[in-house]
Write a protein that holds these residues in place. Structure first.
Motif, PDB file in Angstrom:
ATOM      1  N   ALA A  23       0.830  -1.201   0.000  1.00  0.00           N
ATOM      2  CA  ALA A  23       0.000   0.000   0.000  1.00  0.00           C
ATOM      3  C   ALA A  23       0.868   1.257   0.000  1.00  0.00           C
ATOM      4  N   ALA A  24       1.911   1.272   0.812  1.00  0.00           N
ATOM      5  CA  ALA A  24       2.801   2.442   0.870  1.00  0.00           C
ATOM      6  C   ALA A  24       3.503   2.663  -0.468  1.00  0.00           C
ATOM      7  N   LEU A  25       3.925   1.580  -1.106  1.00  0.00           N
ATOM      8  CA  LEU A  25       4.558   1.712  -2.421  1.00  0.00           C
ATOM      9  C   LEU A  25       3.580   2.336  -3.409  1.00  0.00           C
ATOM     10  N   GLY A  26       2.333   1.904  -3.360  1.00  0.00           N
ATOM     11  CA  GLY A  26       1.320   2.433  -4.266  1.00  0.00           C
ATOM     12  C   GLY A  26       0.973   3.886  -4.000  1.00  0.00           C
ATOM     13  N   GLN A  27       1.104   4.321  -2.774  1.00  0.00           N
ATOM     14  CA  GLN A  27       0.762   5.694  -2.411  1.00  0.00           C
ATOM     15  C   GLN A  27       1.924   6.669  -2.608  1.00  0.00           C
ATOM     16  N   ALA A  28       3.124   6.162  -2.770  1.00  0.00           N
ATOM     17  CA  ALA A  28       4.303   7.021  -2.869  1.00  0.00           C
ATOM     18  C   ALA A  28       4.236   7.968  -4.060  1.00  0.00           C
ATOM     19  N   ALA A  29       3.738   7.498  -5.188  1.00  0.00           N
ATOM     20  CA  ALA A  29       3.693   8.345  -6.387  1.00  0.00           C
ATOM     21  C   ALA A  29       2.776   9.546  -6.185  1.00  0.00           C
ATOM     22  N   ALA A  30       1.619   9.323  -5.588  1.00  0.00           N
ATOM     23  CA  ALA A  30       0.695  10.435  -5.338  1.00  0.00           C
ATOM     24  C   ALA A  30       1.312  11.417  -4.341  1.00  0.00           C
ATOM     25  N   TYR A 125       8.794   7.288  -9.737  1.00  0.00           N
ATOM     26  CA  TYR A 125       7.566   7.111  -8.946  1.00  0.00           C
ATOM     27  C   TYR A 125       6.462   6.450  -9.767  1.00  0.00           C
ATOM     28  N   LEU A 126       6.348   6.805 -11.028  1.00  0.00           N
ATOM     29  CA  LEU A 126       5.357   6.158 -11.889  1.00  0.00           C
ATOM     30  C   LEU A 126       5.653   4.661 -11.988  1.00  0.00           C
ATOM     31  N   SER A 127       6.911   4.319 -12.165  1.00  0.00           N
ATOM     32  CA  SER A 127       7.311   2.907 -12.234  1.00  0.00           C
ATOM     33  C   SER A 127       6.998   2.186 -10.928  1.00  0.00           C
ATOM     34  N   SER A 128       7.175   2.864  -9.811  1.00  0.00           N
ATOM     35  CA  SER A 128       6.847   2.275  -8.508  1.00  0.00           C
ATOM     36  C   SER A 128       5.348   2.018  -8.389  1.00  0.00           C
ATOM     37  N   ALA A 129       4.533   2.945  -8.884  1.00  0.00           N
ATOM     38  CA  ALA A 129       3.073   2.761  -8.851  1.00  0.00           C
ATOM     39  C   ALA A 129       2.668   1.582  -9.729  1.00  0.00           C
ATOM     40  N   ILE A 130       3.313   1.443 -10.872  1.00  0.00           N
ATOM     41  CA  ILE A 130       3.030   0.316 -11.770  1.00  0.00           C
ATOM     42  C   ILE A 130       3.439  -0.992 -11.108  1.00  0.00           C
ATOM     43  N   ALA A 131       4.583  -0.998 -10.454  1.00  0.00           N
ATOM     44  CA  ALA A 131       5.021  -2.206  -9.743  1.00  0.00           C
ATOM     45  C   ALA A 131       4.019  -2.567  -8.653  1.00  0.00           C
ATOM     46  N   SER A 132       3.538  -1.573  -7.924  1.00  0.00           N
ATOM     47  CA  SER A 132       2.590  -1.824  -6.842  1.00  0.00           C
ATOM     48  C   SER A 132       1.286  -2.414  -7.357  1.00  0.00           C
ATOM     49  N   ILE A 133       0.713  -1.852  -8.425  1.00  0.00           N
ATOM     50  CA  ILE A 133      -0.557  -2.382  -8.911  1.00  0.00           C
ATOM     51  C   ILE A 133      -0.369  -3.793  -9.451  1.00  0.00           C
ATOM     52  N   ASN A 134       0.776  -4.070 -10.000  1.00  0.00           N
ATOM     53  CA  ASN A 134       1.027  -5.438 -10.469  1.00  0.00           C
ATOM     54  C   ASN A 134       1.088  -6.421  -9.292  1.00  0.00           C
ATOM     55  N   VAL A 135       1.597  -5.998  -8.153  1.00  0.00           N
ATOM     56  CA  VAL A 135       1.574  -6.846  -6.960  1.00  0.00           C
ATOM     57  C   VAL A 135       0.127  -7.072  -6.522  1.00  0.00           C
ATOM     58  N   TRP A 136      -0.653  -5.992  -6.422  1.00  0.00           N
ATOM     59  CA  TRP A 136      -2.059  -6.136  -6.034  1.00  0.00           C
ATOM     60  C   TRP A 136      -2.806  -7.052  -6.993  1.00  0.00           C
ATOM     61  N   ASN A 137      -2.544  -6.895  -8.299  1.00  0.00           N
ATOM     62  CA  ASN A 137      -3.211  -7.745  -9.292  1.00  0.00           C
ATOM     63  C   ASN A 137      -2.891  -9.212  -9.058  1.00  0.00           C
ATOM     64  N   ARG A 138      -1.658  -9.517  -8.774  1.00  0.00           N
ATOM     65  CA  ARG A 138      -1.272 -10.905  -8.560  1.00  0.00           C
ATOM     66  C   ARG A 138      -1.963 -11.485  -7.323  1.00  0.00           C
ATOM     67  N   LEU A 139      -2.095 -10.674  -6.300  1.00  0.00           N
ATOM     68  CA  LEU A 139      -2.806 -11.128  -5.105  1.00  0.00           C
ATOM     69  C   LEU A 139      -4.300 -11.283  -5.384  1.00  0.00           C
ATOM     70  N   GLY A 140      -4.874 -10.298  -6.043  1.00  0.00           N
ATOM     71  CA  GLY A 140      -6.303 -10.347  -6.350  1.00  0.00           C
ATOM     72  C   GLY A 140      -6.677 -11.514  -7.236  1.00  0.00           C
ATOM     73  N   VAL A 141      -5.828 -11.814  -8.223  1.00  0.00           N
ATOM     74  CA  VAL A 141      -6.094 -12.950  -9.111  1.00  0.00           C
ATOM     75  C   VAL A 141      -5.877 -14.271  -8.363  1.00  0.00           C
ATOM     76  N   ALA A 142      -4.814 -14.342  -7.586  1.00  0.00           N
ATOM     77  CA  ALA A 142      -4.519 -15.583  -6.862  1.00  0.00           C
ATOM     78  C   ALA A 142      -5.633 -15.963  -5.899  1.00  0.00           C
ATOM     79  N   TYR A 143      -6.167 -14.970  -5.203  1.00  0.00           N
ATOM     80  CA  TYR A 143      -7.196 -15.233  -4.199  1.00  0.00           C
ATOM     81  C   TYR A 143      -8.619 -15.001  -4.708  1.00  0.00           C
ATOM     82  N   ARG A 144      -8.730 -14.552  -5.971  1.00  0.00           N
ATOM     83  CA  ARG A 144     -10.041 -14.276  -6.590  1.00  0.00           C
ATOM     84  C   ARG A 144     -10.892 -13.347  -5.733  1.00  0.00           C
ATOM     85  N   TRP A 145     -10.280 -12.250  -5.308  1.00  0.00           N
ATOM     86  CA  TRP A 145     -11.008 -11.292  -4.492  1.00  0.00           C
ATOM     87  C   TRP A 145     -12.280 -10.848  -5.198  1.00  0.00           C
TER      88      TRP A 145
END
Length: 159
Positions: A23-30, A125-145
């Motif tokens: 979450a912190a990684l994703g918020q850093a860009a903003a 920072y943009l690259s960090s935000a992209i990395a963060s959403i890719n982590v969230w996506n992997r978790l969301g897909v793995a657990y089928r949130w």
């Protein structure tokens, strides 16, 4: 229809430190001043590519809350063909695709396009935000949130 293996709140409860770090990684860009609407567009695009239903819906709702037009959100998936996107948004979306689809590599052209629109600091920072959403996506897909539901003014699920 797939069923949730667990929900994002379960992940947060099971691994609060991991949740907070992503979450912190994703918020850093903003926090660094990157436009929040632009960040939502890149998060939506990465989530579309990765097939994360939770994140697609979450970022559509976030985008709407920031005032991004529904027509623009509908066209993120075909942004290259849609005239609604600025050159800065196009560079960010191309960079998002390059960093999300790593098996294709990151071309010098994609980097040059991104650097033409973003400073070195902004691109980091943009690259960090992209990395963060890719982590969230992997978790969301793995657990089928389960995708979040749009709520009405009373806080109830909108129909």
């Amino acid at each position: 229809m797939s069923h949730a293996r667990s929900e994002w709140k379960d992940f947060k409860a099971l691994a609060p430190d991991a949740y907070d770090i992503v979450a912190a990684l994703g918020q850093a860009a903003a926090k660094a001043g990157i436009d929040r609407q632009l960040l939502e567009l890149i998060k939506l695009r990465a989530s579309q590519i990765n097939g994360c239903a939770f994140c697609v819906q979450f970022h559509i709702l976030q985008s709407e809350g920031l005032g991004i037009a529904v027509d623009k959100l509908n066209l993120v998936v075909v942004w290259r063909e849609a005239p609604l996107f600025s050159s800065r948004e196009r560079a960010a979306l191309a960079w998002t695709e390059a960093l999300t689809l790593l098996t294709q590599g990151v071309s010098d052209e994609d980097y040059a396009q991104a650097r033409a629109e973003f400073s070195e600091r902004e691109l980091a920072y943009l690259s960090s935000a992209i990395a963060s959403i890719n982590v969230w996506n992997r978790l969301g897909v793995a657990y089928r949130w389960t995708p979040p539901v749009r709520q009405n003014a009373d806080g109830e699920a909108a129909s």
